[in-house]
Write a protein that holds these residues in place. Structure first.
Motif: not given
Length: 185
Positions: A17, A137, A150, A165
């Motif tokens: 994502h 995201s 996600s 991330r």
């Protein structure tokens, strides 16, 4: 040095994502009201500002991937005492199904994974879910059904800035490395 440690925590690639790795420049999410596992209304950035935070999105009624995410945070929680730094470290599970992720469901979620005091859960209003998921995201387009959410983990510094991330379903050590690097800065 922290940037190098964060960059080394996971290779740069693309997850299901959105991008992963170091978030440059860091991002502050729009501040939204959340309802936590105690039923209290809290501001997202107030929660994130209480320390270095690993955040995951879940929905408590999920029977497939979300239990794996709960187990992942449970394993991270077990390693948190070894993380030393200038800032405390915490975990935050964000429920993305406000119609079902009530305070009692969030409490049950946390109890299921033996969450301690440094692991909280909260849910935004329904109108905020998609906007929050997109911001996490890094996507500019809607992400679709929550059942396809996600499995990334998002790490925030003590100033409530998104700094890292993970890949989908990250390794425990990758999350701990990112939290440790952020806790030292």
């Amino acid at each position: 040095m922290a940037a190098l440690a964060l960059g080394a925590a996971s290779p740069i690639a693309f997850a299901q994502h959105g991008g992963l790795g170091l978030v440059t420049p860091p991002v502050r999410l729009d501040d939204v009201w959340l309802v936590d596992q105690t039923g209290s209304k809290r501001r997202l950035n107030d929660l994130l500002g209480q320390g270095v935070t690993a955040l995951q999105t879940v929905y408590t009624g999920c029977g497939t991937i979300c239990p794996l995410q709960g187990a992942l945070f449970s394993a991270v929680q077990g390693k948190m005492p070894a993380i030393r730094g200038r800032h405390p470290v915490q975990l935050l599970s964000i429920g993305i199904d406000p119609l079902s992720d009530s305070p009692s469901a969030l409490r049950a979620w946390l109890a299921r994974f033996q969450a301690g005091s440094a692991w909280n859960a909260a849910t935004p209003a329904l109108a905020e879910v998609d906007r929050m998921r997109m911001a996490l995201s890094g996507s500019k387009t809607p992400l679709g059904d929550i059942s396809d959410h996600s499995t990334q983990v998002y790490c925030f510094d003590a100033n409530a800035m998104l700094r890292w991330r993970s890949a989908d379903l990250p390794r425990v050590n990758d999350i701990c490395d990112a939290l440790a690097a952020l806790a030292r800065t």
